[in-house]
Design an enzyme around this catalytic site. Structure first.
Site, short mmCIF file in Angstrom:
data_model
loop_
_atom_site.label_atom_id
_atom_site.label_comp_id
_atom_site.label_asym_id
_atom_site.label_seq_id
_atom_site.Cartn_x
_atom_site.Cartn_y
_atom_site.Cartn_z
N ARG A 113 8.77 -7.69 -4.33
CA ARG A 113 7.31 -7.54 -4.47
C ARG A 113 6.99 -7.97 -5.88
O ARG A 113 7.46 -7.37 -6.85
CB ARG A 113 6.87 -6.10 -4.22
CG ARG A 113 5.43 -5.87 -4.63
CD ARG A 113 4.84 -4.60 -4.07
NE ARG A 113 4.61 -4.73 -2.66
CZ ARG A 113 3.87 -3.88 -1.94
NH1 ARG A 113 3.30 -2.84 -2.51
NH2 ARG A 113 3.72 -4.06 -0.64
N HIS A 140 1.11 -11.60 2.07
CA HIS A 140 1.88 -10.44 2.53
C HIS A 140 2.39 -10.74 3.93
O HIS A 140 1.98 -10.12 4.91
CB HIS A 140 0.99 -9.19 2.50
CG HIS A 140 1.74 -7.90 2.41
ND1 HIS A 140 3.12 -7.82 2.50
CD2 HIS A 140 1.29 -6.61 2.25
CE1 HIS A 140 3.49 -6.55 2.39
NE2 HIS A 140 2.40 -5.80 2.24
N GLN A 143 3.76 -8.04 6.27
CA GLN A 143 2.68 -7.21 6.80
C GLN A 143 2.02 -7.90 8.00
O GLN A 143 1.81 -7.29 9.05
CB GLN A 143 1.63 -6.96 5.71
CG GLN A 143 0.44 -6.13 6.15
CD GLN A 143 0.81 -4.67 6.33
OE1 GLN A 143 1.30 -4.04 5.43
NE2 GLN A 143 0.57 -4.12 7.51
N ASP A 235 -9.11 -3.98 4.53
CA ASP A 235 -8.20 -3.67 3.43
C ASP A 235 -9.04 -3.33 2.20
O ASP A 235 -10.26 -3.50 2.20
CB ASP A 235 -7.27 -4.87 3.17
CG ASP A 235 -6.09 -4.51 2.27
OD1 ASP A 235 -5.89 -3.31 1.98
OD2 ASP A 235 -5.39 -5.43 1.83
N CYS A 275 -3.81 -2.04 6.63
CA CYS A 275 -2.40 -2.12 6.20
C CYS A 275 -1.99 -0.92 5.36
O CYS A 275 -0.80 -0.65 5.21
CB CYS A 275 -2.18 -3.40 5.43
SG CYS A 275 -3.27 -3.58 4.01
N ARG A 303 6.14 -1.78 10.36
CA ARG A 303 6.77 -2.47 9.23
C ARG A 303 8.29 -2.34 9.36
O ARG A 303 9.04 -3.28 9.11
CB ARG A 303 6.30 -1.86 7.91
CG ARG A 303 4.80 -2.00 7.62
CD ARG A 303 4.45 -3.44 7.30
NE ARG A 303 5.26 -3.95 6.22
CZ ARG A 303 5.01 -3.75 4.92
NH1 ARG A 303 3.95 -3.08 4.55
NH2 ARG A 303 5.80 -4.27 4.00
#
Ligand code: CP
Length: 335
Positions: A113, A140, A143, A235, A275, A303
């Protein structure tokens, strides 16, 4: 023994962006994720990667990404190492290339990340083991693929499903635009004026939709985006480092808040996705996040299942075990 041709082609590859993967490869990963999830539900152990090591570099905080990679790799029989800046020499005291070459000697995959896309791209250039994007500056992709697993479970298909995203053009939004169009969904992105997804993502999403039979719409009108959508996703409106923009962002995104009033315009039976982490009271209100329409926690759990499939496919085993039952819902994707 079972070995799906698209999966065998994934061994040794990086997963920096979903854009490098074909429709068939993404579907095969979903099929494997469905199968692994079914085994876990039966409490069947899946130690397919014993003695393997995953390096996990986190330049920013995480709950879901860290826990799903770390526990997921443990469930595959391997060992995951959580590496934070200050505990390793990156960034600053060692180059990305030297870090990549060193970790490649000791680990079988590297998850990162990072706040800079250049970091993961350089890591992938120098690593001889798969590099996996755990979120970078604007993408992402683990995701977005985990989210497609959630859509598949709830809709029973991906082709022809209408999927709306409302709010900021942040990391999941960008990746969802390309992933979902590649998989044949009708994608409706509602971004506030001045905060739209970039021209490269728009072009890729439009091209994907033309190839897959899906469709792609970008609008500044949240009601146009959610009209007739089977799934409505949002989001956060602002991110660490954007504190100075807070007032402007909240004002721009206010009409995109997923609240009771906005939800009254959705299709009956529509599902709410996020998310996470959520800034409750900003992009979504409790009455929607905690409603029967909300699938945010099954979404978070996926995930784990998608990333197990991804790590297994990228690190690779010669053949999948014979009793790894590829589920009909996943098999249907290949028809
Ligand atoms: N959705 C997501 O990536 O969550 P974390 O930031 O907690 O990892």
């Amino acid at each position: 023994m079972t070995s799906l041709p698209p999966l065998s082609g994934l061994r040794g590859r990086h997963y920096v962006t979903d854009m490098d993967f074909t429709h068939e490869e993404l579907e095969a990963l979903l099929e494997l994720a469905v199968a692994l999830k079914a085994l876990r539900a039966k409490r069947r152990l899946t130690p397919f990667l014993p003695g393997r090591h995953l390096a996990m570099i986190f330049e920013a905080a995480s709950t879901r990404t860290r826990v799903s990679f770390e526990n997921g790799f443990a469930e595959l029989g391997g060992n995951a190492l959580y590496l934070r800046p200050g505990e390793i020499h990156l960034p600053g005291r060692e180059t990305v290339g030297d870090t990549a070459r060193t970790l490649s000697r000791m680990c079988d995959a590297i998850e990162i990340r990072t706040k800079k896309n250049e970091t993961i791209e350089e890591l992938a250039r120098h690593a001889s083991v798969p590099v996996i994007n755990g979120m970078d500056a604007n993408r992402h992709p683990v995701q977005s693929m985990s989210d497609m697993l959630t859509v598949l479970e709830h809709a029973g298909k991906l082709n022809g499903v209408t999927f709306a995203y409302v709010g900021d053009a942040a990391h999941p939004c960008n990746s969802l635009a390309t992933t979902a169009t590649k998989l044949g969904l009708n994608v409706r992105i509602g971004n506030a004026a001045g905060y739209e997804i970039g021209p490269d993502i728009r072009a890729a999403a439009a091209a994907n939709a033309a190839a897959s039979g899906g469709s792609f719409l970008l609008t500044n009108d949240p009601l146009e985006a959610i009209h007739d959508a089977d799934f409505v996703y949002t989001d956060c409106w602002w991110w660490t480092g954007q504190e100075d923009e807070y007032k402007d962002r909240v004002a721009a995104f206010k009409p995109f808040q997923v609240n009771r009033e906005l939800w009254s315009h959705t299709k009956p039976g529509a599902k709410f996705m996020h998310c996470l982490p959520a800034m409750r009271g900003e992009e979504v209100t409790d009455e929607v996040a905690d409603s029967e329409a909300s699938i945010i926690f099954p979404q978070a759990e996926n995930r784990l299942h998608f990333q197990k499939a991804l790590m297994l496919a990228l690190i690779g085993i010669d053949e999948l075990p014979a009793d790894l039952d590829l589920q009909p819902i996943g098999r249907a994707l290949l028809v």
